[in-house]
Design a protein around this motif. Structure first.
Motif, PDB file in Angstrom:
ATOM      1  N   ARG A 293     -20.936  47.644  11.189  1.00 51.71           N
ATOM      2  CA  ARG A 293     -20.539  46.242  11.215  1.00 51.71           C
ATOM      3  C   ARG A 293     -19.025  46.133  11.236  1.00 51.71           C
ATOM      4  NH1 ARG A 293     -24.837  43.291  12.885  1.00 51.71           N
ATOM      5  NH2 ARG A 293     -26.686  44.429  12.163  1.00 51.71           N
ATOM      6  N   PRO A 294     -18.433  45.946  12.397  1.00 54.80           N
ATOM      7  CA  PRO A 294     -16.973  45.893  12.501  1.00 54.80           C
ATOM      8  C   PRO A 294     -16.429  44.539  12.087  1.00 54.80           C
ATOM      9  CG  PRO A 294     -17.946  45.555  14.651  1.00 54.80           C
ATOM     10  CD  PRO A 294     -19.094  45.824  13.708  1.00 54.80           C
ATOM     11  N   ALA A 295     -15.122  44.498  11.933  1.00 53.44           N
ATOM     12  CA  ALA A 295     -14.450  43.220  11.701  1.00 53.44           C
ATOM     13  C   ALA A 295     -14.557  42.361  12.962  1.00 53.44           C
ATOM     14  CB  ALA A 295     -12.989  43.462  11.334  1.00 53.44           C
ATOM     15  N   ALA A 296     -14.332  41.075  12.810  1.00 57.28           N
ATOM     16  CA  ALA A 296     -14.475  40.157  13.935  1.00 57.28           C
ATOM     17  C   ALA A 296     -13.274  40.234  14.872  1.00 57.28           C
ATOM     18  CB  ALA A 296     -14.648  38.731  13.417  1.00 57.28           C
ATOM     19  N   LEU A 297     -13.527  39.994  16.149  1.00 59.45           N
ATOM     20  CA  LEU A 297     -12.474  39.956  17.157  1.00 59.45           C
ATOM     21  C   LEU A 297     -12.788  38.801  18.108  1.00 59.45           C
ATOM     22  CD1 LEU A 297      -9.924  41.338  18.335  1.00 59.45           C
ATOM     23  CD2 LEU A 297     -11.459  42.680  19.778  1.00 59.45           C
ATOM     24  N   LEU A 396     -13.820  51.257  24.467  1.00 58.62           N
ATOM     25  CA  LEU A 396     -14.478  50.568  23.367  1.00 58.62           C
ATOM     26  C   LEU A 396     -13.834  50.902  22.026  1.00 58.62           C
ATOM     27  CD1 LEU A 396     -16.834  48.820  22.283  1.00 58.62           C
ATOM     28  CD2 LEU A 396     -18.174  50.939  22.136  1.00 58.62           C
ATOM     29  N   ALA A 397     -13.420  52.171  21.842  1.00 58.74           N
ATOM     30  CA  ALA A 397     -12.786  52.569  20.580  1.00 58.74           C
ATOM     31  C   ALA A 397     -11.533  51.749  20.320  1.00 58.74           C
ATOM     32  CB  ALA A 397     -12.444  54.057  20.615  1.00 58.74           C
ATOM     33  N   GLU A 398     -10.771  51.462  21.357  1.00 54.61           N
ATOM     34  CA  GLU A 398      -9.548  50.675  21.200  1.00 54.61           C
ATOM     35  C   GLU A 398      -9.865  49.212  20.891  1.00 54.61           C
ATOM     36  OE1 GLU A 398      -6.239  52.187  24.067  1.00 54.61           O
ATOM     37  OE2 GLU A 398      -8.138  52.286  25.152  1.00 54.61           O
ATOM     38  N   VAL A 399     -10.952  48.706  21.472  1.00 55.10           N
ATOM     39  CA  VAL A 399     -11.348  47.330  21.192  1.00 55.10           C
ATOM     40  C   VAL A 399     -11.728  47.191  19.721  1.00 55.10           C
ATOM     41  CG1 VAL A 399     -12.970  45.484  21.763  1.00 55.10           C
ATOM     42  CG2 VAL A 399     -12.132  47.002  23.562  1.00 55.10           C
ATOM     43  N   ILE A 400     -12.495  48.153  19.211  1.00 55.43           N
ATOM     44  CA  ILE A 400     -12.878  48.113  17.797  1.00 55.43           C
ATOM     45  C   ILE A 400     -11.635  48.205  16.921  1.00 55.43           C
ATOM     46  CG2 ILE A 400     -14.207  49.248  15.976  1.00 55.43           C
ATOM     47  CD1 ILE A 400     -16.048  50.335  18.187  1.00 55.43           C
ATOM     48  N   GLN A 401     -10.701  49.059  17.319  1.00 54.71           N
ATOM     49  CA  GLN A 401      -9.488  49.216  16.517  1.00 54.71           C
ATOM     50  C   GLN A 401      -8.665  47.940  16.505  1.00 54.71           C
ATOM     51  OE1 GLN A 401      -6.542  52.092  17.822  1.00 54.71           O
ATOM     52  NE2 GLN A 401      -6.134  52.713  15.720  1.00 54.71           N
ATOM     53  N   LEU A 402      -8.693  47.185  17.590  1.00 56.72           N
ATOM     54  CA  LEU A 402      -7.984  45.899  17.610  1.00 56.72           C
ATOM     55  C   LEU A 402      -8.506  44.981  16.515  1.00 56.72           C
ATOM     56  CD1 LEU A 402      -7.634  44.904  21.375  1.00 56.72           C
ATOM     57  CD2 LEU A 402      -5.806  45.481  19.783  1.00 56.72           C
ATOM     58  N   ALA A 403      -9.807  45.088  16.271  1.00 61.63           N
ATOM     59  CA  ALA A 403     -10.408  44.220  15.269  1.00 61.63           C
ATOM     60  C   ALA A 403     -10.105  44.670  13.847  1.00 61.63           C
ATOM     61  CB  ALA A 403     -11.925  44.170  15.469  1.00 61.63           C
ATOM     62  N   THR A 404      -9.778  45.938  13.681  1.00 56.86           N
ATOM     63  CA  THR A 404      -9.587  46.477  12.327  1.00 56.86           C
ATOM     64  C   THR A 404      -8.129  46.781  12.017  1.00 56.86           C
ATOM     65  OG1 THR A 404     -10.034  48.713  13.163  1.00 56.86           O
ATOM     66  CG2 THR A 404     -11.896  47.484  12.269  1.00 56.86           C
ATOM     67  N   SER A 405      -7.247  46.510  12.962  1.00 55.55           N
ATOM     68  CA  SER A 405      -5.841  46.828  12.761  1.00 55.55           C
ATOM     69  C   SER A 405      -4.975  45.711  13.329  1.00 55.55           C
ATOM     70  CB  SER A 405      -5.494  48.150  13.456  1.00 55.55           C
ATOM     71  OG  SER A 405      -4.100  48.365  13.471  1.00 55.55           O
ATOM     72  N   SER A 406      -3.826  45.537  12.768  1.00 54.52           N
ATOM     73  CA  SER A 406      -2.892  44.534  13.271  1.00 54.52           C
ATOM     74  C   SER A 406      -2.111  45.040  14.473  1.00 54.52           C
ATOM     75  CB  SER A 406      -1.900  44.134  12.169  1.00 54.52           C
ATOM     76  OG  SER A 406      -1.176  45.269  11.719  1.00 54.52           O
ATOM     77  N   SER A 407      -2.248  46.348  14.794  1.00 56.20           N
ATOM     78  CA  SER A 407      -1.527  46.951  15.911  1.00 56.20           C
ATOM     79  C   SER A 407      -2.106  46.461  17.222  1.00 56.20           C
ATOM     80  CB  SER A 407      -1.611  48.481  15.858  1.00 56.20           C
ATOM     81  OG  SER A 407      -1.115  49.049  17.048  1.00 56.20           O
ATOM     82  N   VAL A 408      -1.227  46.092  18.161  1.00 55.48           N
ATOM     83  CA  VAL A 408      -1.653  45.694  19.494  1.00 55.48           C
ATOM     84  C   VAL A 408      -0.981  46.573  20.541  1.00 55.48           C
ATOM     85  CG1 VAL A 408      -2.167  43.313  18.904  1.00 55.48           C
ATOM     86  CG2 VAL A 408       0.152  43.932  19.560  1.00 55.48           C
ATOM     87  N   GLU A 409      -0.678  47.786  20.134  1.00 53.14           N
ATOM     88  CA  GLU A 409       0.099  48.686  21.005  1.00 53.14           C
ATOM     89  C   GLU A 409      -0.573  48.909  22.345  1.00 53.14           C
ATOM     90  OE1 GLU A 409       1.727  53.319  21.003  1.00 53.14           O
ATOM     91  OE2 GLU A 409       0.698  52.489  19.239  1.00 53.14           O
TER      92      GLU A 409
END
Length: 416
Positions: A293-297, A396-409
């Motif tokens: 269950r990931p954070a929302a995006l 997909l891994a980067e999309v999930i990370q966008l939801a769990t991190s403030s980084s938008v690199e």
């Protein structure tokens, strides 16, 4: 025997309605020539085996020409009514055709990419200078048979494996993340994102101690002896983990497809191979099965599925994770992106590659709003998108990370 049986079944159905409607074989959709359809290629193989019309057997150049525009996308393996696996037949034909012969230079350049990337990663600055600077870039392209319009991907200064080995494992349940050639040497940020996502989900990520390769590019050029050797190395190196039931997670769909398909063809009665097939997952499938269950995006996205993923694993797991993220997405009915590994880089195939991408995918990406995420898990798909539209697609891994991190690199950008 299987060549002839499959050819007869394919010939018997006439031109497939999926191809007539423009939704199966990429090269047929572009050329509309019978010889570049699944049925046309099957007939050529049938005639080759009978030896009456085509009498040069495995060395018949007309058969090689008919198979030349096959992108090995595996679409026919699942979409063809009789499940003709033209990608496998092409690989087997090329193996026979070039037995005792030299292949084109492009076959060695792309088929052995795992070897060249590993060597170049020792001196990435020099390697990138040779492939990214004028006029050396043009010389490299000419020698390797690369289309002048293509950009050679640059090597990362630090490989994913180098980054990973500096870290201390975290988490409880062990999983193995497969460091494929493309994400290890060219886009390590994708694999790094996957590690962070898996660790945040409570898994302890490991990678194979030995440098391994699934051999995917080898099949495209019929280098089957070396491909089998590479898979044997995988089975030996991961024997204990496989027998212990450790899941193996893949980021690159084309690599994952080897373990779903070619592995069983090479080792049909090998229990270790059968176990590895059952324990191999794409990231999205693995997380969906584990009720992650990931954070929302709250973002919109265009999603392009890799051909091998659509043909063998399906898109359900990846789409389920996007749903759980809350992403509002559109799954494009885009067929093949046209790059198909080394195919779209080759000078002889560049036009077909572009025309395949321009059918649906590339116009959809260009028309997407700048804030819309472009999601594509295949390395070659992301390269086709970036090189032709200026948009940077996300794994997909980067999309999930966008939801769990403030980084938008690594958010997609519009370039130029």
């Amino acid at each position: 025997g299987r060549f002839e049986e499959a050819a007869m079944r394919c010939i018997g159905i006439g031109v497939c309605r999926r191809e007539e409607g423009g939704t199966m074989c990429p090269s047929y959709m572009v050329t509309r020539e019978e010889r570049h359809s699944t049925r046309g290629r099957a007939r050529m193989l049938f005639e080759m085996l009978h030896g009456e019309v085509l009498n040069k057997g495995w060395h018949d150049p007309r058969v090689r020409e008919a198979l030349d525009l096959c992108l090995a996308c595996k679409g026919c393996k699942t979409e063809c009514p009789v499940n003709v696996d033209m990608a496998a037949y092409k690989a087997e034909f090329l193996s026979h055709y070039y037995q005792g012969r030299l292949r084109p230079l492009s076959a060695y350049a792309f088929g052995l990419i795992f070897r060249w990337a590993r060597l170049a990663s020792r001196v990435p600055g020099i390697a990138n200078f040779l492939t990214q600077s004028v006029p050396l870039e043009a010389m490299v392209k000419a020698v390797a048979g690369i289309a002048p319009e293509r950009r050679i991907p640059s090597l990362a200064s630090t490989t994913f494996r180098q980054w990973f080995e500096r870290r201390e494992p975290a988490g409880a349940e062990e999983v193995i993340l497969w460091p494929d050639t493309f994400n290890n040497y060219f886009t390590p940020h994708v694999a790094q994102a996957a590690v962070k996502v898996l660790e945040a989900a409570g898994f302890r990520v490991e990678i194979p101690q030995r440098i391994l390769c699934c051999g995917r590019p080898l099949y495209d050029y019929g280098m089957l002896v070396l491909a089998r050797r590479k898979l044997r190395q995988v089975l030996d190196a991961l024997h204990s983990e496989i027998m212990s039931g450790v899941p193996v997670i893949f980021l690159e769909p084309s690599c994952h497809s080897v373990f779903l398909d070619e592995l069983g063809n090479f080792f049909p009665r090998d229990e270790v191979a059968a176990r590895l097939r059952r324990q191999s997952f794409l990231l999205g499938d693995f997380l969906a099965q584990r009720d992650y269950r990931p954070a929302a995006l709250a973002r919109k996205a265009l999603v392009h599925g890799h051909c091998h993923q659509k043909a063998l694993a399906g898109m359900a797991g990846e789409l389920e994770i996007l749903n759980r993220l809350g992403v509002s997405f559109e799954l494009l009915d885009s067929g093949c992106c046209g790059m198909a590994g080394g195919f779209g880089y080759e000078k002889a195939h560049y036009e077909v590659s572009i025309r395949a991408g321009e059918r649906v995918l590339l116009p959809a990406v260009r028309n997407a709003a700048p804030e819309t995420l472009i999601v594509a898990s295949g390395f070659s798909c992301r390269e086709q998108i970036e090189q032709t539209t200026g948009r940077r697609a996300l794994h997909l891994a980067e999309v999930i990370q966008l939801a769990t991190s403030s980084s938008v690199e690594h958010e997609p950008v519009v370039q130029g």
